[in-house]
Write a protein that holds these residues in place. Sequence first.
Motif, PDB file in Angstrom:
ATOM      1  N   GLY A  17       0.834  -1.191   0.000  1.00 38.86           N
ATOM      2  CA  GLY A  17       0.000   0.000   0.000  1.00 38.86           C
ATOM      3  C   GLY A  17       0.870   1.242   0.000  1.00 38.86           C
ATOM      4  O   GLY A  17       2.058   1.180   0.275  1.00 38.86           O
ATOM      5  N   MET A  18       0.282   2.334  -0.332  1.00 34.79           N
ATOM      6  CA  MET A  18       1.013   3.597  -0.352  1.00 34.79           C
ATOM      7  C   MET A  18       1.210   4.068   1.087  1.00 34.79           C
ATOM      8  O   MET A  18       0.252   4.119   1.850  1.00 34.79           O
ATOM      9  CB  MET A  18       0.257   4.656  -1.146  1.00 34.79           C
ATOM     10  CG  MET A  18       0.212   4.379  -2.639  1.00 34.79           C
ATOM     11  SD  MET A  18       1.845   4.278  -3.407  1.00 34.79           S
ATOM     12  CE  MET A  18       2.425   5.941  -3.213  1.00 34.79           C
ATOM     13  N   PRO A  19       2.437   4.411   1.455  1.00 34.79           N
ATOM     14  CA  PRO A  19       2.661   4.893   2.813  1.00 34.79           C
ATOM     15  C   PRO A  19       2.100   6.297   2.992  1.00 34.79           C
ATOM     16  O   PRO A  19       2.028   7.067   2.040  1.00 34.79           O
ATOM     17  CB  PRO A  19       4.184   4.901   2.931  1.00 34.79           C
ATOM     18  CG  PRO A  19       4.663   5.077   1.536  1.00 34.79           C
ATOM     19  CD  PRO A  19       3.657   4.372   0.663  1.00 34.79           C
ATOM     20  N   ASP A  20       1.724   6.595   4.191  1.00 42.51           N
ATOM     21  CA  ASP A  20       1.332   7.950   4.530  1.00 42.51           C
ATOM     22  C   ASP A  20       2.610   8.795   4.439  1.00 42.51           C
ATOM     23  O   ASP A  20       3.655   8.376   4.933  1.00 42.51           O
ATOM     24  CB  ASP A  20       0.770   7.975   5.957  1.00 42.51           C
ATOM     25  CG  ASP A  20       0.238   9.342   6.330  1.00 42.51           C
ATOM     26  OD1 ASP A  20       1.022  10.323   6.287  1.00 42.51           O
ATOM     27  OD2 ASP A  20      -0.947   9.421   6.669  1.00 42.51           O
ATOM     28  N   PRO A  21       2.559   9.965   3.813  1.00 45.08           N
ATOM     29  CA  PRO A  21       3.773  10.778   3.704  1.00 45.08           C
ATOM     30  C   PRO A  21       4.467  11.016   5.049  1.00 45.08           C
ATOM     31  O   PRO A  21       5.689  11.108   5.107  1.00 45.08           O
ATOM     32  CB  PRO A  21       3.268  12.092   3.096  1.00 45.08           C
ATOM     33  CG  PRO A  21       2.063  11.693   2.318  1.00 45.08           C
ATOM     34  CD  PRO A  21       1.431  10.578   3.119  1.00 45.08           C
ATOM     35  N   ALA A  22       3.703  11.073   6.124  1.00 47.88           N
ATOM     36  CA  ALA A  22       4.301  11.281   7.447  1.00 47.88           C
ATOM     37  C   ALA A  22       5.130  10.078   7.889  1.00 47.88           C
ATOM     38  O   ALA A  22       6.012  10.215   8.739  1.00 47.88           O
ATOM     39  CB  ALA A  22       3.209  11.565   8.474  1.00 47.88           C
ATOM     40  N   ASP A  23       4.863   8.886   7.316  1.00 48.61           N
ATOM     41  CA  ASP A  23       5.588   7.677   7.697  1.00 48.61           C
ATOM     42  C   ASP A  23       6.875   7.460   6.899  1.00 48.61           C
ATOM     43  O   ASP A  23       7.695   6.620   7.265  1.00 48.61           O
ATOM     44  CB  ASP A  23       4.697   6.438   7.506  1.00 48.61           C
ATOM     45  CG  ASP A  23       3.490   6.459   8.427  1.00 48.61           C
ATOM     46  OD1 ASP A  23       3.574   7.092   9.501  1.00 48.61           O
ATOM     47  OD2 ASP A  23       2.460   5.842   8.057  1.00 48.61           O
ATOM     48  N   VAL A  24       7.060   8.177   5.810  1.00 53.93           N
ATOM     49  CA  VAL A  24       8.213   7.948   4.940  1.00 53.93           C
ATOM     50  C   VAL A  24       9.544   8.139   5.674  1.00 53.93           C
ATOM     51  O   VAL A  24      10.443   7.301   5.537  1.00 53.93           O
ATOM     52  CB  VAL A  24       8.125   8.811   3.666  1.00 53.93           C
ATOM     53  CG1 VAL A  24       9.412   8.751   2.857  1.00 53.93           C
ATOM     54  CG2 VAL A  24       6.943   8.357   2.816  1.00 53.93           C
ATOM     55  N   PRO A  25       9.742   9.193   6.458  1.00 50.21           N
ATOM     56  CA  PRO A  25      11.025   9.327   7.151  1.00 50.21           C
ATOM     57  C   PRO A  25      11.354   8.112   8.030  1.00 50.21           C
ATOM     58  O   PRO A  25      12.499   7.641   8.045  1.00 50.21           O
ATOM     59  CB  PRO A  25      10.861  10.593   7.997  1.00 50.21           C
ATOM     60  CG  PRO A  25       9.851  11.397   7.250  1.00 50.21           C
ATOM     61  CD  PRO A  25       8.896  10.370   6.684  1.00 50.21           C
ATOM     62  N   ALA A  26      10.364   7.576   8.736  1.00 47.89           N
ATOM     63  CA  ALA A  26      10.613   6.404   9.583  1.00 47.89           C
ATOM     64  C   ALA A  26      10.938   5.184   8.739  1.00 47.89           C
ATOM     65  O   ALA A  26      11.835   4.397   9.084  1.00 47.89           O
ATOM     66  CB  ALA A  26       9.402   6.131  10.471  1.00 47.89           C
ATOM     67  N   LEU A  27      10.242   5.009   7.618  1.00 45.05           N
ATOM     68  CA  LEU A  27      10.513   3.876   6.739  1.00 45.05           C
ATOM     69  C   LEU A  27      11.935   3.957   6.177  1.00 45.05           C
ATOM     70  O   LEU A  27      12.644   2.953   6.108  1.00 45.05           O
ATOM     71  CB  LEU A  27       9.495   3.831   5.590  1.00 45.05           C
ATOM     72  CG  LEU A  27       8.073   3.460   5.982  1.00 45.05           C
ATOM     73  CD1 LEU A  27       7.111   3.762   4.839  1.00 45.05           C
ATOM     74  CD2 LEU A  27       7.990   1.989   6.376  1.00 45.05           C
ATOM     75  N   LEU A  28      12.356   5.155   5.780  1.00 44.17           N
ATOM     76  CA  LEU A  28      13.708   5.316   5.247  1.00 44.17           C
ATOM     77  C   LEU A  28      14.756   5.184   6.348  1.00 44.17           C
ATOM     78  O   LEU A  28      15.857   4.694   6.092  1.00 44.17           O
ATOM     79  CB  LEU A  28      13.837   6.650   4.516  1.00 44.17           C
ATOM     80  CG  LEU A  28      13.047   6.745   3.207  1.00 44.17           C
ATOM     81  CD1 LEU A  28      13.119   8.157   2.641  1.00 44.17           C
ATOM     82  CD2 LEU A  28      13.512   5.721   2.191  1.00 44.17           C
ATOM     83  N   ALA A  29      14.417   5.596   7.559  1.00 50.75           N
ATOM     84  CA  ALA A  29      15.362   5.455   8.677  1.00 50.75           C
ATOM     85  C   ALA A  29      15.634   3.991   8.982  1.00 50.75           C
ATOM     86  O   ALA A  29      16.729   3.637   9.415  1.00 50.75           O
ATOM     87  CB  ALA A  29      14.822   6.171   9.911  1.00 50.75           C
ATOM     88  N   GLU A  30      14.645   3.131   8.721  1.00 52.02           N
ATOM     89  CA  GLU A  30      14.824   1.700   8.948  1.00 52.02           C
ATOM     90  C   GLU A  30      15.750   1.068   7.921  1.00 52.02           C
ATOM     91  O   GLU A  30      16.319   0.002   8.171  1.00 52.02           O
ATOM     92  CB  GLU A  30      13.464   0.981   8.903  1.00 52.02           C
ATOM     93  CG  GLU A  30      12.550   1.334  10.047  1.00 52.02           C
ATOM     94  CD  GLU A  30      11.142   0.772   9.857  1.00 52.02           C
ATOM     95  OE1 GLU A  30      10.922  -0.011   8.908  1.00 52.02           O
ATOM     96  OE2 GLU A  30      10.273   1.136  10.657  1.00 52.02           O
ATOM     97  N   GLN A  31      15.898   1.707   6.762  1.00 60.32           N
ATOM     98  CA  GLN A  31      16.766   1.187   5.709  1.00 60.32           C
ATOM     99  C   GLN A  31      17.632   2.330   5.178  1.00 60.32           C
ATOM    100  O   GLN A  31      17.373   2.892   4.117  1.00 60.32           O
ATOM    101  CB  GLN A  31      15.936   0.556   4.595  1.00 60.32           C
ATOM    102  CG  GLN A  31      15.175  -0.662   5.078  1.00 60.32           C
ATOM    103  CD  GLN A  31      14.615  -1.463   3.926  1.00 60.32           C
ATOM    104  OE1 GLN A  31      14.545  -1.024   2.799  1.00 60.32           O
ATOM    105  NE2 GLN A  31      14.216  -2.683   4.235  1.00 60.32           N
ATOM    106  N   PRO A  32      18.700   2.683   5.907  1.00 58.25           N
ATOM    107  CA  PRO A  32      19.513   3.834   5.529  1.00 58.25           C
ATOM    108  C   PRO A  32      20.172   3.691   4.160  1.00 58.25           C
ATOM    109  O   PRO A  32      20.413   4.692   3.493  1.00 58.25           O
ATOM    110  CB  PRO A  32      20.548   3.944   6.647  1.00 58.25           C
ATOM    111  CG  PRO A  32      20.482   2.669   7.394  1.00 58.25           C
ATOM    112  CD  PRO A  32      19.154   2.057   7.146  1.00 58.25           C
TER     113      PRO A  32
END
Length: 92
Positions: A17-32
């Motif tokens: 599913g499409m992530p909520d834009p507010a969740d993108v920083p956390a998702l990217l932080a999990e995979q630097p």
Amino acid sequence: MTALGLDQGQGALVWRGMPDPADVPALLAEQPDVAHGVAQMLDEGYAEARAVVRRHAEVIRRLAQLLVDREIVSGTEVEALVAGDARYGNGF
């Protein structure tokens, strides 16, 4: 729906599913590594866009002035400007 991250063959980042834009920083932080790749691609794209604008700055200025003067410019007129029609000066 599934969205894939901007990965170039190093194991795609997959979200269900499409992530909520507010969740993108956390998702990217999990995979630097993915975050770094995304940042690099964005930096390269930005540099390329700036280079294109610099290379064609004079035509862009003429187009902007034409729009200020007339407000409406046809596609044919823009094409002529870009092609270097003598009425508009040098083109691309």
